[in-house]
Design a protein around this motif. Structure first.
Motif, PDB file in Angstrom:
ATOM      1  N   PRO A  70       0.803  -1.230   0.000  1.00 50.07           N
ATOM      2  CA  PRO A  70       0.000   0.000   0.000  1.00 50.07           C
ATOM      3  C   PRO A  70       0.830   1.271   0.000  1.00 50.07           C
ATOM      4  N   GLY A  71       2.132   1.187   0.305  1.00 50.24           N
ATOM      5  CA  GLY A  71       2.976   2.369   0.265  1.00 50.24           C
ATOM      6  C   GLY A  71       3.600   2.614  -1.088  1.00 50.24           C
ATOM      7  N   GLN A  72       3.391   1.725  -2.025  1.00 49.64           N
ATOM      8  CA  GLN A  72       3.978   1.847  -3.343  1.00 49.64           C
ATOM      9  C   GLN A  72       3.186   2.823  -4.220  1.00 49.64           C
ATOM     10  N   TYR A  73       3.910   3.411  -5.182  1.00 48.52           N
ATOM     11  CA  TYR A  73       3.252   4.200  -6.219  1.00 48.52           C
ATOM     12  C   TYR A  73       3.071   3.291  -7.430  1.00 48.52           C
ATOM     13  N   MET A  74       1.894   3.317  -8.030  1.00 46.62           N
ATOM     14  CA  MET A  74       1.572   2.412  -9.117  1.00 46.62           C
ATOM     15  C   MET A  74       0.967   3.190 -10.276  1.00 46.62           C
ATOM     16  N   CYS A  75       1.074   2.613 -11.479  1.00 43.05           N
ATOM     17  CA  CYS A  75       0.433   3.197 -12.650  1.00 43.05           C
ATOM     18  C   CYS A  75      -0.128   2.077 -13.511  1.00 43.05           C
ATOM     19  N   ALA A  76      -1.046   2.418 -14.383  1.00 40.39           N
ATOM     20  CA  ALA A  76      -1.675   1.428 -15.260  1.00 40.39           C
ATOM     21  C   ALA A  76      -1.979   2.078 -16.598  1.00 40.39           C
ATOM     22  N   ALA A  77      -1.955   1.261 -17.667  1.00 37.70           N
ATOM     23  CA  ALA A  77      -2.234   1.792 -19.010  1.00 37.70           C
ATOM     24  C   ALA A  77      -2.799   0.690 -19.890  1.00 37.70           C
ATOM     25  N   ASP A  78      -3.762   1.051 -20.716  1.00 40.26           N
ATOM     26  CA  ASP A  78      -4.359   0.114 -21.675  1.00 40.26           C
ATOM     27  C   ASP A  78      -3.486   0.101 -22.921  1.00 40.26           C
ATOM     28  N   LEU A  79      -2.440  -0.699 -22.895  1.00 32.31           N
ATOM     29  CA  LEU A  79      -1.443  -0.679 -23.965  1.00 32.31           C
ATOM     30  C   LEU A  79      -1.928  -1.324 -25.256  1.00 32.31           C
ATOM     31  N   ASN A  80      -2.846  -2.291 -25.149  1.00 30.95           N
ATOM     32  CA  ASN A  80      -3.323  -2.963 -26.373  1.00 30.95           C
ATOM     33  C   ASN A  80      -4.696  -2.464 -26.820  1.00 30.95           C
ATOM     34  N   ASN A  81      -5.179  -1.382 -26.177  1.00 29.97           N
ATOM     35  CA  ASN A  81      -6.427  -0.722 -26.578  1.00 29.97           C
ATOM     36  C   ASN A  81      -7.629  -1.672 -26.601  1.00 29.97           C
ATOM     37  N   ASN A  82      -7.702  -2.575 -25.597  1.00 27.56           N
ATOM     38  CA  ASN A  82      -8.853  -3.477 -25.516  1.00 27.56           C
ATOM     39  C   ASN A  82      -9.846  -3.068 -24.436  1.00 27.56           C
ATOM     40  N   GLY A  83      -9.668  -1.881 -23.868  1.00 23.70           N
ATOM     41  CA  GLY A  83     -10.634  -1.361 -22.914  1.00 23.70           C
ATOM     42  C   GLY A  83     -10.298  -1.586 -21.459  1.00 23.70           C
ATOM     43  N   ASP A  84      -9.154  -2.217 -21.154  1.00 23.97           N
ATOM     44  CA  ASP A  84      -8.763  -2.405 -19.758  1.00 23.97           C
ATOM     45  C   ASP A  84      -7.246  -2.506 -19.666  1.00 23.97           C
ATOM     46  N   ALA A  85      -6.754  -2.529 -18.425  1.00 22.27           N
ATOM     47  CA  ALA A  85      -5.323  -2.716 -18.173  1.00 22.27           C
ATOM     48  C   ALA A  85      -5.130  -4.022 -17.409  1.00 22.27           C
ATOM     49  N   ALA A  86      -5.873  -5.048 -17.832  1.00 26.76           N
ATOM     50  CA  ALA A  86      -5.876  -6.322 -17.122  1.00 26.76           C
ATOM     51  C   ALA A  86      -4.831  -7.294 -17.653  1.00 26.76           C
ATOM     52  N   ASP A  87      -4.177  -6.952 -18.755  1.00 33.65           N
ATOM     53  CA  ASP A  87      -3.220  -7.879 -19.351  1.00 33.65           C
ATOM     54  C   ASP A  87      -1.829  -7.704 -18.752  1.00 33.65           C
ATOM     55  N   GLU A  88      -1.009  -8.725 -18.939  1.00 35.02           N
ATOM     56  CA  GLU A  88       0.340  -8.700 -18.396  1.00 35.02           C
ATOM     57  C   GLU A  88       1.116  -7.523 -18.972  1.00 35.02           C
ATOM     58  N   GLY A  89       1.846  -6.813 -18.093  1.00 34.38           N
ATOM     59  CA  GLY A  89       2.646  -5.675 -18.520  1.00 34.38           C
ATOM     60  C   GLY A  89       1.892  -4.370 -18.607  1.00 34.38           C
ATOM     61  N   GLU A  90       0.624  -4.351 -18.179  1.00 33.18           N
ATOM     62  CA  GLU A  90      -0.158  -3.108 -18.251  1.00 33.18           C
ATOM     63  C   GLU A  90      -0.298  -2.425 -16.883  1.00 33.18           C
ATOM     64  N   THR A  91       0.327  -2.960 -15.865  1.00 35.63           N
ATOM     65  CA  THR A  91       0.420  -2.307 -14.554  1.00 35.63           C
ATOM     66  C   THR A  91       1.877  -2.348 -14.125  1.00 35.63           C
TER      67      THR A  91
END
Length: 408
Positions: A70-91
């Motif tokens: 919980p102390g970490q800073y995190m980011c997420a991105a929809d790299l494959n443009n499928n509507g979510d950042a649920a795939d490997e390498g997208e967080t």
């Protein structure tokens, strides 16, 4: 109360092979009572799992595991443009910078210096150039970082729908005092690969594990769920044994013993259930994932679509598929083809994926159905196949279970 009628991470191959070989099934497991469900304790902020599950440390690599610090800073991105950042390498975890900020490694690019030595971000001038504490030239990223302590991952709980009770209250003459529902179901969900499932597919079809109960005592959805919970109880027993220091084979034996005791082979395909349990053993799937996957692969669920069940900074990290699951394949077929015939369901056949509407038919609605307009060929084919092979398959399951116990 109404009345319903007819109503972790993946194993390494060597370890999985050891589990498979070490399964020993008791020959005297003939009791037909369904095992009790195991209690579930939620672990925030990601997803509730069984307390017997191993709890991995946060992944020190670029992408957070299922339990980020919980102390970490995190980011997420929809790299494959499928509507979510649920795939490997997208967080990913963000890197600390010399200005006290944090830089997202996703889509990170080196900044460009002009003639005066001033750096600018080639992605856009609105993105700041930052130097990482670990060193290196200034760089930038179009993706925002946030502290999980102040911006936690928002997670939806599993669908809470116990379904209609199969035994409502009656008067002294045995007349039902509640609302009768025919072919009633239960709202459930399973999750495809994503952050919370450690990229495991918790909706994966594993074959027809739970057998259709038409014409047998395994008729109600509640009983079907109890059978499915038996598999989850077997998995929990295996986890408990592993954490107590048991070998892989001993843990598999403990899980198989807990699975088989109380389950009759006329209600479940034992060998498939054991394989299912072993594959799910160290995945990020929870109890409702397992229940839904088993009923879904057995042809008893109608899928309504998907919805986001976990998000960060408004970006979806984990999706779920909502279902209405019924006690039999026939119940699911009649519901699918009967609802469009009734005005009571017009405009809202099934509810939504997040909030399924899985009620059964009232007696009046059921009488109004025109079965001549229904295509029941899917179920007829199932009946013909089952009539010829079920007894042999059930006997083979029991014999194989006994032979496995003898060999091990």
């Amino acid at each position: 109360m109404g009345t319903s009628l007819l109503a972790p991470r993946p194993l390494k191959l060597a370890f999985a092979a050891t589990l498979m070989i070490g399964v020993a099934l008791p020959a005297a497991a003939q009791v037909a009572t369904a095992p009790k469900a195991t209690a579930r304790i939620p672990l925030e902020p990601i997803e509730p799992i069984e307390p017997t599950d191993p709890q991995p440390e946060p992944d020190p690599g670029p992408g957070p595991g299922p339990f980020p610090d919980p102390g970490q800073y995190m980011c997420a991105a929809d790299l494959n443009n499928n509507g979510d950042a649920a795939d490997e390498g997208e967080t990913a975890y963000c890197a600390a910078t010399t200005d006290g900020g944090h830089l997202c490694p996703l889509q990170e690019v080196a900044c460009v210096a002009d003639a005066t030595g001033q750096y600018s971000c080639p992605v856009g001038t609105q993105f700041a150039c930052q130097t990482k504490v670990a060193g290196g030239p200034p760089s930038c990223s179009p993706n925002q970082c946030a502290n999980l302590a102040t911006t936690p991952i928002i997670t939806e709980p599993p669908i809470e729908d116990p379904g209609t009770s199969p035994d409502g209250s009656v008067d002294a003459d045995g007349n039902c005092l509640g609302t009768i529902e025919i072919f009633s179901g239960r709202g459930m969900r399973c999750r495809p690969p994503g952050l919370n499932t450690t990229l495991a597919n918790c909706c994966k079809d594993k074959g027809k594990i739970v057998k259709d109960g038409m014409g047998s005592s395994i008729g109600s959805l509640g009983t079907k769920i109890a059978v499915v919970k038996g598999v989850f109880q077997g998995m929990s027993a295996a986890f408990t044994a592993l954490r107590a220091g048991a070998t892989a084979g001993q843990a598999a034996n403990a899980g198989a013993n807990a699975l088989i005791i109380g389950l009759d082979p006329t209600s479940i395909a034992i060998s498939l259930a054991i394989n299912f349990m072993i594959e799910f053993l160290f995945s990020g799937c929870d109890q409702q994932d397992m229940e839904t996957a088993m009923l879904r692969s057995s042809g008893m669920c109608h899928e309504l679509g998907s919805y986001c069940t976990s998000s960060f900074l408004g970006i979806c990290l984990q999706k779920a598929r909502g279902h209405c699951c019924f006690n039999t394949k026939l119940g699911r077929i009649i519901q699918e083809q009967g609802r469009p015939q009734l005005t009571a369901f017009n405009g809202n056949l099934w509810g939504t994926a997040k909030k399924p509407m899985c009620r059964g038919f009232t007696p009046e609605e059921f009488q109004a159905l025109d079965f001549s307009k229904m295509d029941l060929s899917e179920y007829y084919a199932d009946i013909e196949s089952r009539a010829q092979t079920d007894i042999q398959v059930d006997m083979k399951d029991r014999v194989d279970a006994y032979l496995n116990a003898v060999k091990n």
